[in-house]
Design a protein around this motif. Structure first.
Motif, PDB file in Angstrom:
ATOM      1  N   UNK A 123       0.848  -1.202   0.000  1.00 31.03           N
ATOM      2  CA  UNK A 123       0.000   0.000   0.000  1.00 31.03           C
ATOM      3  C   UNK A 123       0.878   1.244   0.000  1.00 31.03           C
ATOM      4  N   UNK A 124       0.549   2.170  -0.876  1.00 32.05           N
ATOM      5  CA  UNK A 124       1.195   3.478  -0.881  1.00 32.05           C
ATOM      6  C   UNK A 124       0.091   4.513  -0.721  1.00 32.05           C
ATOM      7  N   UNK A 125      -0.180   4.894   0.525  1.00 33.93           N
ATOM      8  CA  UNK A 125      -1.243   5.852   0.829  1.00 33.93           C
ATOM      9  C   UNK A 125      -0.612   7.159   1.304  1.00 33.93           C
ATOM     10  N   UNK A 126      -0.907   8.267   0.625  1.00 36.69           N
ATOM     11  CA  UNK A 126      -0.242   9.525   0.945  1.00 36.69           C
ATOM     12  C   UNK A 126      -1.206  10.691   0.723  1.00 36.69           C
ATOM     13  N   UNK A 127      -0.886  11.807   1.372  1.00 39.88           N
ATOM     14  CA  UNK A 127      -1.683  13.021   1.240  1.00 39.88           C
ATOM     15  C   UNK A 127      -1.325  13.722  -0.062  1.00 39.88           C
ATOM     16  N   UNK A 128      -2.344  14.106  -0.809  1.00 41.78           N
ATOM     17  CA  UNK A 128      -2.119  14.758  -2.097  1.00 41.78           C
ATOM     18  C   UNK A 128      -1.787  16.232  -1.912  1.00 41.78           C
ATOM     19  N   UNK A 129      -2.426  16.861  -0.922  1.00 46.03           N
ATOM     20  CA  UNK A 129      -2.160  18.272  -0.669  1.00 46.03           C
ATOM     21  C   UNK A 129      -1.907  18.485   0.816  1.00 46.03           C
ATOM     22  N   UNK A 130      -1.471  19.668   1.170  1.00 43.01           N
ATOM     23  CA  UNK A 130      -1.185  19.986   2.562  1.00 43.01           C
ATOM     24  C   UNK A 130      -2.472  19.893   3.387  1.00 43.01           C
ATOM     25  N   UNK A 131      -2.356  19.292   4.540  1.00 46.29           N
ATOM     26  CA  UNK A 131      -3.496  19.118   5.432  1.00 46.29           C
ATOM     27  C   UNK A 131      -3.269  20.004   6.653  1.00 46.29           C
ATOM     28  N   UNK A 132      -3.890  21.199   6.640  1.00 45.79           N
ATOM     29  CA  UNK A 132      -3.636  22.174   7.692  1.00 45.79           C
ATOM     30  C   UNK A 132      -4.056  21.651   9.059  1.00 45.79           C
ATOM     31  N   UNK A 164       2.749  10.375   4.333  1.00 43.25           N
ATOM     32  CA  UNK A 164       1.982   9.144   4.333  1.00 43.25           C
ATOM     33  C   UNK A 164       0.752   9.259   5.236  1.00 43.25           C
ATOM     34  N   UNK A 165      -0.300   8.573   4.848  1.00 42.64           N
ATOM     35  CA  UNK A 165      -1.495   8.502   5.689  1.00 42.64           C
ATOM     36  C   UNK A 165      -1.156   7.709   6.942  1.00 42.64           C
ATOM     37  N   UNK A 166      -1.419   8.251   8.125  1.00 42.67           N
ATOM     38  CA  UNK A 166      -1.065   7.538   9.353  1.00 42.67           C
ATOM     39  C   UNK A 166      -1.811   6.204   9.479  1.00 42.67           C
ATOM     40  N   UNK A 167      -1.081   5.206  10.009  1.00 43.77           N
ATOM     41  CA  UNK A 167      -1.697   3.933  10.355  1.00 43.77           C
ATOM     42  C   UNK A 167      -1.632   2.851   9.310  1.00 43.77           C
ATOM     43  N   UNK A 168      -1.136   3.134   8.122  1.00 39.87           N
ATOM     44  CA  UNK A 168      -1.148   2.156   7.036  1.00 39.87           C
ATOM     45  C   UNK A 168       0.252   1.621   6.764  1.00 39.87           C
ATOM     46  N   UNK A 169       0.568   0.357   7.088  1.00 36.60           N
ATOM     47  CA  UNK A 169       1.882  -0.212   6.778  1.00 36.60           C
ATOM     48  C   UNK A 169       2.123  -0.246   5.268  1.00 36.60           C
ATOM     49  N   UNK A 170       3.374  -0.058   4.885  1.00 37.82           N
ATOM     50  CA  UNK A 170       3.705  -0.082   3.467  1.00 37.82           C
ATOM     51  C   UNK A 170       3.447  -1.458   2.858  1.00 37.82           C
ATOM     52  N   UNK A 171       3.727  -2.502   3.613  1.00 39.29           N
ATOM     53  CA  UNK A 171       3.455  -3.853   3.109  1.00 39.29           C
ATOM     54  C   UNK A 171       3.193  -4.787   4.279  1.00 39.29           C
ATOM     55  N   UNK A 207       5.353  -4.218   7.345  1.00 43.22           N
ATOM     56  CA  UNK A 207       6.262  -3.159   6.954  1.00 43.22           C
ATOM     57  C   UNK A 207       6.166  -1.923   7.823  1.00 43.22           C
ATOM     58  N   UNK A 208       7.036  -0.989   7.568  1.00 39.14           N
ATOM     59  CA  UNK A 208       7.054   0.263   8.322  1.00 39.14           C
ATOM     60  C   UNK A 208       5.811   1.087   8.010  1.00 39.14           C
ATOM     61  N   UNK A 209       5.466   1.962   8.935  1.00 39.91           N
ATOM     62  CA  UNK A 209       4.299   2.828   8.755  1.00 39.91           C
ATOM     63  C   UNK A 209       4.517   4.108   9.540  1.00 39.91           C
ATOM     64  N   UNK A 210       3.516   4.968   9.524  1.00 38.58           N
ATOM     65  CA  UNK A 210       3.559   6.241  10.237  1.00 38.58           C
ATOM     66  C   UNK A 210       2.368   6.307  11.178  1.00 38.58           C
ATOM     67  N   UNK A 211       2.630   6.574  12.452  1.00 34.74           N
ATOM     68  CA  UNK A 211       1.555   6.605  13.426  1.00 34.74           C
ATOM     69  C   UNK A 211       0.849   7.933  13.498  1.00 34.74           C
ATOM     70  N   UNK A 212       1.451   8.982  12.967  1.00 34.14           N
ATOM     71  CA  UNK A 212       0.876  10.317  13.012  1.00 34.14           C
ATOM     72  C   UNK A 212       1.445  11.131  11.857  1.00 34.14           C
TER      73      UNK A 212
END
Length: 797
Positions: A669-678, A687-694, A722-727
């Protein structure tokens, strides 16, 4: 309804006795097991199949071969759950492609985590994954004190994981996908009495044990049957509480867990066309504390050892699920009518350590000149957060489905149409006392409600030593009509179109008082309704290139309802809100939606000894519901930004010989923000938080004959996440989450109808910290569960 462990054990003993007696009298009615089924209770002398079993599913609300359903889905059979010791949703996320779990804003633990699929992850607003038990929806709004419901996998026929938006058939919140737990249904033809007992030991913990029994009794042959099951489980825990100043041990195995499960179902075949099935499921989970540790002491900052926590207040919880339902199936000849009436109830009461968020924070608000001893003592005074969550939902669904496709039928069209109604009430009571606070101030000759002593205080601010009380009452109603129709150009080519038309209303009423409500006495936020209308279409094409190879494409829309925000006191948070350009917090937030496009294939080769399922997808997600946390300890939900998710899934099952089975499941999975999220403070491309890359799982099972009536088996399964982002906050301790791997293994023997197995989970005892959430202004750490080794005995009576 309250079930004590002693009562469960008595009930199990009664079932054993009853089952043995009834089993003896009904032995002649039992059917011989089918050769090739791989149930643990199957006699060893039954021939092992050379082919991969086909599985019937109800993913599209009609019975179909899983290999013919044109969506990316995984199916885990009940016997595989038992064989691999998969006990709950967290284990499932490590065995199925592109599904993950993540701790909520209040940390990890039973009942607190959120389930995500394909990178569609959000801890704000409504859930992003629909969770069902049979046809009963258990999907509710994400709340800081309440995560996804987690039914125990007891007496399960199969679990269906449907990836991608399922809004047409399953409604709002199934935008990432749907997870269905399908329980075993009563058998009208044969007696079935089964039992299981298990004992195990966990590193850094103690002894765990579990026992269950299931009784299936045909009350009237071929007409009425009753199925009853009970289960009792104790998990010892492995976290140690230490004194925050001396680091001396206070209590071991704080995160122990005791579970009780009861399920009953009665199936009545009134006649050859009409079947009535009332059922209920009850579950109670009691936990002593959360399965998280602290890297350092709250007071001294001294480093703690792995699996230690220095909190002054443990955080126990009691989570109860109760889901009665009534299902009616009526064969009208040319179509089948199904009615599902259900009630879903969840009570989740828990205690949270509020020392950092309340006591320590209040100490910083003392006016200059306050005694130093008052500030230092108040900062470490134990504070409690008592959270009482109640969920009540009534729902009714009617659906009418044509018979399956028949090339000889006069029309090439198959169809399904339905109507759905639900009424959901969610109440959160939040009481946050600091016991002894008023007495502490009086000791220094001061009053905690004197604004000359504490900033922002007022008479009645700390009534009964409580810093905050609130009761929030959410109400959501949904009405929907839905349908799908398929046109079969030939037996091999079909086109499907579907649509759901939904109307919903959402409201929030709230009472609040004390200091953090910033008003003396009880303030009331009146309920006001927000209405939503949404249409979620679906389009699919499937082509059977040959009888064992299907290609498909589908496009579908996913959707989540919006909701209401609580009032935020301007006396505490007004300046911060003003800095964000807001006069006050938004009263509500809107819906969000996505479009998903998927291509895939499902193929079988080598005379059904090799199965390969593969899918690729592209998702556009807009107007994302997010949680905006404020430094004044409050938060609100809003909409901000867009995201995109792309990825692939692969599942391979091979049977090189009748004795050897190999499984591979992998997702990217490659889930990412398309634009800045104020609102999140994040930039485009993050990257969208919570989604492991694989994630991937590779497993194998080998069976071998010992005697004519006895065989053995060995299983080995490896999991990679795989690695992910928690926030989305780059400086946060949970920003980057590491990749990790675990290995599970088991060996055992089948003796006629009984199986004995020795198993180990997390064989290498990997103790990696996989999440580091900040909860109530303090960093926590969540590790993999330590190695567990156990013995399991199961079979039929």
């Amino acid at each position: 309804m309250k079930i004590q462990r002693t009562r469960l054990q008595l009930a199990i003993a009664t079932l054993f006795t009853t089952g043995a007696t009834l089993g003896a009298s009904a032995w002649a009615q039992q059917e011989a097991p089918t050769a090739g089924t791989e149930n643990a209770a199957t006699p060893a002398k039954a021939a092992r199949s050379e082919q991969i079993q086909t599985i019937q599913v109800t993913a599209q609300k009609r019975k179909e071969d899983a290999s013919k359903v044109p969506i990316s889905m995984s199916v885990v059979r009940g016997e595989d759950l038992a064989a691999q010791h998969i006990a709950g949703l967290e284990d499932i996320t490590r065995n199925v492609p592109n599904i993950s779990f993540s701790g909520g804003t209040q940390g990890n633990g039973p009942g607190l985590s959120n389930i995500e699929m394909r990178g569609i992850a959000s801890s704000a607003g409504s859930g992003t994954v629909g969770i069902y038990m049979d046809d009963v929806s258990m999907t509710t709004r994400n709340l800081y004190s309440l995560g996804s419901p987690e039914p125990k996998f007891f007496d399960v026929d199969r679990i269906e994981v449907l990836r991608g938006p399922q809004g047409t058939l399953y409604g709002a919140s199934s935008m990432g996908g749907t997870l269905k737990v399908l329980l075993n249904q009563p058998d009208l033809k044969k007696m079935d009495n089964s039992a299981m007992a298990e004992v195990s030991s966990t590193s850094h913990g103690g002894i765990n044990h579990s026992v269950n029994a299931v009784l299936n009794v045909p009350l009237v042959a071929n007409e009425m049957a009753l199925r009853v099951g009970v289960q009792s489980t104790h998990v010892s825990g492995y976290i140690t509480q230490v004194d925050p100043d001396t680091l001396a041990t206070v209590r071991r195995r704080t995160n122990s867990e005791d579970d009780a499960v009861l399920r009953m179902a009665l199936k009545w075949a009134v006649n050859r066309d009409l079947t009535v099935t009332p059922a209920l499921f009850y579950q109670e989970v009691k936990t002593g504390d959360l399965p998280t540790e602290y890297p350092v002491s709250q007071t001294t900052g001294a480093a703690l050892q792995p699996y230690q926590v220095s909190k002054p207040v443990l955080e126990p919880g009691k989570d109860k699920l109760f889901t009665p339902s009534l299902t009616i199936n009526y064969d009208l000849g040319k179509a089948d009518l199904v009615s599902v009436t259900s009630f879903y109830q969840r009570d989740f009461n828990r205690t949270q350590d509020g020392t950092q968020a309340n006591s320590a924070y209040l100490a910083t608000l003392l006016q200059p000149g306050a005694p130093a001893g008052l500030a230092s003592t108040l900062a470490v005074t134990p504070a409690y957060v008592y959270l009482n969550n109640q969920v009540r939902q009534f729902s009714q669904e009617f659906r009418l489905a044509s018979k399956g496709y028949d090339a000889k039928a006069p029309t090439p069209v198959t169809w399904l149409a339905g109507a759905y109604f639900s009424n959901l009430h969610t109440t959160v009571n939040d009481n946050e006392p600091v016991p002894g606070m008023n007495a502490l101030f009086a000791k220094y000759g001061l009053n905690a409600e004197d604004p000359a002593v504490m900033s922002g205080t007022f008479p009645g601010a700390f009534s009964n030593d409580s810093a905050y009380f609130t009761a929030r009452h959410y109400r959501t109603t949904q009405k929907a009509a839905f349908g799908e129709a398929s046109y079969h150009f030939s037996p091999d080519l079909r086109v499907t179109a579907g649509l759901r038309d939904l109307y919903a209303t959402d409201s929030l009423a709230r009472e609040a008082s004390n200091y953090f409500a910033a008003m003396p006495g009880m303030t009331i936020q009146q309920a006001h309704d927000e209405s939503t209308h949404a249409v979620t279409p679906k389009f699919a094409v499937s082509w059977n290139v040959d009888p064992t190879d299907m290609l498909y494409f589908n496009a579908a829309k996913g959707f989540r309802l919006g909701g209401q925000n609580r009032d935020i006191p301007l006396s505490i948070c007004g300046a911060e809100l003003n800095s964000l350009g807001l006069a006050k917090a938004p009263a509500s937030f809107g819906s969000d939606s996505l479009w998903s496009y998927e291509v895939g294939n499902k193929s079988r080769f080598l005379n059904n000894r090799l199965a390969i399922n593969a899918a690729a997808y592209y998702i556009d997600w807009k107007n994302i519901q997010v949680d905006r946390a404020l430094s004044c300890t409050f938060d609100y939900e809003t909409n901000a930004g867009k995201a995109r998710s792309t990825g692939v899934e692969l599942e391979v099952k091979a049977k090189p010989t009748p004795d050897l089975t190999i499984d591979l499941a992998a997702g990217y999975t490659n889930a990412y923000l398309v634009d800045a999220n104020e609102a999140l403070g994040s930039l485009a491309g993050q990257k969208v938080p919570g989604a492991p890359k694989f994630n991937a799982t590779l497993g194998g099972e080998y069976r071998y004959t010992i005697t004519g009536t006895t065989d053995g088996f060995a299983r080995l399964t490896a999991h990679w996440t795989g690695s992910s982002y928690g926030t989305a906050h780059i400086g946060d301790s949970d920003y980057q989450r590491p990749a990790y791997a675990t290995v599970d293994a088991s060996v055992g023997v089948n003796f006629e109808k009984w199986q004995v197995s020795l198993f180990a989970k997390n064989v290498a005892n990997n103790n990696k910290v996989i999440q580091r959430p900040n909860v109530q202004f303090f960093q926590e750490a969540y590790r993999l569960v330590p190695r567990t080794i156990g013995l399991n005995v199961s079979g039929s009576l």
